[in-house]
Design a protein around this motif. Structure first.
Motif, PDB file in Angstrom:
ATOM      1  N   VAL A 203       0.843  -1.206   0.000  1.00 12.61           N
ATOM      2  CA  VAL A 203       0.000   0.000   0.000  1.00 12.61           C
ATOM      3  C   VAL A 203       0.874   1.251   0.000  1.00 12.61           C
ATOM      4  CG1 VAL A 203      -1.659   1.327   1.344  1.00 12.61           C
ATOM      5  CG2 VAL A 203      -1.962  -1.139   1.086  1.00 12.61           C
ATOM      6  N   GLU A 206       2.283   1.733  -3.440  1.00 15.84           N
ATOM      7  CA  GLU A 206       1.260   2.207  -4.374  1.00 15.84           C
ATOM      8  C   GLU A 206       0.924   3.676  -4.122  1.00 15.84           C
ATOM      9  OE1 GLU A 206      -2.126  -0.292  -4.403  1.00 15.84           O
ATOM     10  OE2 GLU A 206      -1.019  -2.117  -4.895  1.00 15.84           O
ATOM     11  N   LEU A 207       0.887   4.071  -2.836  1.00 11.00           N
ATOM     12  CA  LEU A 207       0.653   5.490  -2.533  1.00 11.00           C
ATOM     13  C   LEU A 207       1.782   6.353  -3.078  1.00 11.00           C
ATOM     14  CD1 LEU A 207      -0.732   5.455   1.130  1.00 11.00           C
ATOM     15  CD2 LEU A 207      -1.908   6.235  -0.931  1.00 11.00           C
ATOM     16  N   ARG A 217      -4.804   5.332  -8.862  1.00 15.22           N
ATOM     17  CA  ARG A 217      -5.476   4.844  -7.667  1.00 15.22           C
ATOM     18  C   ARG A 217      -4.765   3.603  -7.137  1.00 15.22           C
ATOM     19  NH1 ARG A 217      -9.583   1.153  -7.980  1.00 15.22           N
ATOM     20  NH2 ARG A 217     -11.015   2.538  -6.858  1.00 15.22           N
ATOM     21  N   LEU A 218      -5.156   3.177  -5.944  1.00 16.83           N
ATOM     22  CA  LEU A 218      -4.616   1.947  -5.372  1.00 16.83           C
ATOM     23  C   LEU A 218      -5.295   0.748  -6.019  1.00 16.83           C
ATOM     24  CD1 LEU A 218      -4.546   2.836  -1.547  1.00 16.83           C
ATOM     25  CD2 LEU A 218      -2.773   3.187  -3.252  1.00 16.83           C
ATOM     26  N   SER A 219      -4.553  -0.337  -6.118  1.00 14.61           N
ATOM     27  CA  SER A 219      -5.126  -1.548  -6.695  1.00 14.61           C
ATOM     28  C   SER A 219      -6.067  -2.202  -5.690  1.00 14.61           C
ATOM     29  CB  SER A 219      -4.015  -2.528  -7.082  1.00 14.61           C
ATOM     30  OG  SER A 219      -3.387  -3.054  -5.928  1.00 14.61           O
ATOM     31  N   HIS A 222      -5.665  -6.535  -2.195  1.00 13.39           N
ATOM     32  CA  HIS A 222      -5.192  -6.383  -0.826  1.00 13.39           C
ATOM     33  C   HIS A 222      -5.984  -7.312   0.086  1.00 13.39           C
ATOM     34  CE1 HIS A 222      -2.689  -2.924  -1.798  1.00 13.39           C
ATOM     35  NE2 HIS A 222      -3.718  -2.398  -2.458  1.00 13.39           N
ATOM     36  N   THR A 230      -8.109   0.814   1.852  1.00 16.18           N
ATOM     37  CA  THR A 230      -7.738   1.130   0.465  1.00 16.18           C
ATOM     38  C   THR A 230      -8.912   1.736  -0.303  1.00 16.18           C
ATOM     39  OG1 THR A 230      -8.229  -1.171  -0.147  1.00 16.18           O
ATOM     40  CG2 THR A 230      -5.940  -0.626   0.385  1.00 16.18           C
ATOM     41  N   ASN A 234      -8.857   5.363  -1.956  1.00 15.64           N
ATOM     42  CA  ASN A 234      -9.235   5.574  -3.355  1.00 15.64           C
ATOM     43  C   ASN A 234     -10.365   6.594  -3.471  1.00 15.64           C
ATOM     44  OD1 ASN A 234      -7.392   3.899  -4.650  1.00 15.64           O
ATOM     45  ND2 ASN A 234      -8.659   2.084  -4.383  1.00 15.64           N
TER      46      ASN A 234
END
Length: 461
Positions: A203, A206-207, A217-219, A222, A230, A234
């Motif tokens: 995370v 990704e951030l 955006r985050l995937s 998770h 998350t 998003n």
């Protein structure tokens, strides 16, 4: 204190687990050590008791009152001086010590009653050179049956150093194995913590990509425990991006709208108009610019929203709006019917709800013949999500041709570019629906036959 507060999650977990591990292993080592010492002392006690009983059953006292030890000796160490194993027999007129006690001063012990047994130690003994050592002693009180009953106390001693040597060997092995186990467990903990915290590091990475503009955006890949976080992140990212886009659009619309009044003022200045004409034109264009600025600012204010707000009851707000519209259109006799779920709630700002319902209902009242129907339903949601809401406004008017629906829903460039008829206010409705990540669709009302505007706000975290 600040250093403790800024520790990483991995450091906190590792520190807490290590302290718990050290405490557990220390307690385990202490318990095993005490258990071994108690076992060794019990074994020594049993061994000394058997030797003392051997002296009772294997010894004799002759007619002269001399003590005759067992033959052969119960243990050859009784015959070797300073061997660490000693025996003594004491009575009123009897003192006997084994040959192994030569050069040793055995500790004086109390005389015991018949059948009394006592295990003592460690007791201090001193050899001929004054060196002090420790022994354990086991004593039994007996009455020797002979020509005259003789009370005796038979004692067997063994150096404490021997049991201490056994304990030292055990302790070295015990703490060695426990230390090895501690190292292995700490390494396992580190691996487990790194594996457990890997989703959080993902995370974080990704951030970082989002901040650098490499990702939007985050995937969604998770663990279940991080899905709420998350999804919320998003939502915040999309909300921020949407706010920025609306701000840019508002500024663009404002600049575009002001170009015409400014051009008119410039042309009037260049035309050598009279003072009165110029004053009148400037006043008119300034009024127009004020209206443009007020409209764009109010529109920008309506487009903002709070991502997480207290739920608002929809039915009371709808009743207020419909009461005003029925007064405006009283001459046409238009009435509005409600089919609103009592559990329906709008999760947002009150102004957005009023703008949404007001524009949709005003469109319906304007184009309806006699009837308008407002329906609000609750859409069930999975666990840990708030329910969705579906708002539908139907009328019995002429409806909207399917080929004009796409054009009708397009965002207006300027405030005066809104489509007449059902297009009035739809740009505001579209912006509000988009801001809350909802869906707006236009179709035909199945029951009333006119236009249907359907707004759906899906379930959310």
């Amino acid at each position: 204190m600040r250093g403790w507060r800024t520790l990483s999650l991995q450091a906190r977990q590792l520190l807490a687990a290590s302290l718990a591990l050290v405490a557990f292993l220390a307690f385990t080592g202490y318990a095993l050590d005490r258990a071994f010492v108690d076992t060794a002392q019990n074994a020594l006690r049993e061994r000394l008791a058997n030797l003392a009983l051997g002296y009772i059953y294997g010894s004799e006292i002759d007619r002269s009152g001399a003590f005759i030890p067992p033959e052969p000796p119960l243990d050859v160490r009784f015959m070797v001086p300073k061997s660490g194993l000693y025996a003594s027999v004491r009575g009123d007129n009897l003192r006997w010590n084994s040959a192994s006690s030569f050069g040793r001063s055995l500790p004086p012990l109390e005389m015991l009653e018949q059948g009394e047994r006592r295990f003592e130690g460690p007791l201090s003994i001193v050899d001929g050179r004054g060196t002090e050592n420790s022994v354990y002693a086991y004593s039994i009180g007996v009455v020797w049956e002979s020509s005259q009953d003789t009370p005796l106390t038979i004692s067997v001693f063994e150096d404490a150093g021997q049991i201490q040597d056994q304990v030292n060997v055990f302790r070295r092995a015990l703490w060695g194995y426990l230390g090895f186990a501690a190292v292995v467990l700490v390494l396992v903990q580190i691996l487990v913590l790194r594996w457990s915290l890997l989703p959080l590091r993902n995370v974080e990475r990704e951030l970082a990509r989002v901040r650098q503009g490499e990702s939007l955006r985050l995937s969604g890949a998770h663990p279940r425990e991080l899905e709420s976080i998350t999804e919320s992140i998003n939502s915040l990212i999309e909300s921020e991006r949407s706010h920025l886009e609306r701000s840019r659009n508002t500024l663009s619309d404002l600049a575009h709208s002001l170009k015409t009044p400014l051009a008119v003022l410039r042309s009037r200045l260049d035309a050598d108009a009279s003072h009165d004409e110029l004053r009148r034109d400037v006043a008119g264009q300034v009024q127009r610019m004020n209206e443009i600025v007020s409209y764009q600012l109010s529109r920008a204010a309506r487009s903002g929203h709070a991502l997480y707000s207290a739920p608002i009851e929809i039915e009371p707000r709808a009743e207020e709006i419909v009461a005003g519209l029925e007064k405006v259109y009283v001459a046409r006799g238009v009435l509005c019917e409600f089919d609103i779920d009592s559990a329906a709630r709008f999760h947002g700002e009150l102004g957005d709800l009023q703008e949404l319902l007001g524009n949709l209902l005003e469109n319906a009242f304007k184009w309806a013949n006699k009837r308008v129907l407002l329906s609000v339903k609750v859409e069930t949601a999975p666990a840990n999500r708030r329910p969705g809401t579906v708002i539908t406004v139907d009328d019995d008017g002429p409806g909207i041709p399917p080929e004009k629906v796409e054009l009708l829903l397009q965002r207006g460039v300027r405030g005066d570019e809104r489509v007449q008829g059902h297009g009035i206010g739809l740009s505001i409705v579209q912006d509000i629906v988009t801001a809350y990540r909802g869906e707006l669709s236009v179709g035909q009302a199945t029951e009333l036959g006119g236009a249907r505007f359907r707004v759906r706000f899906p379930p959310a975290f």
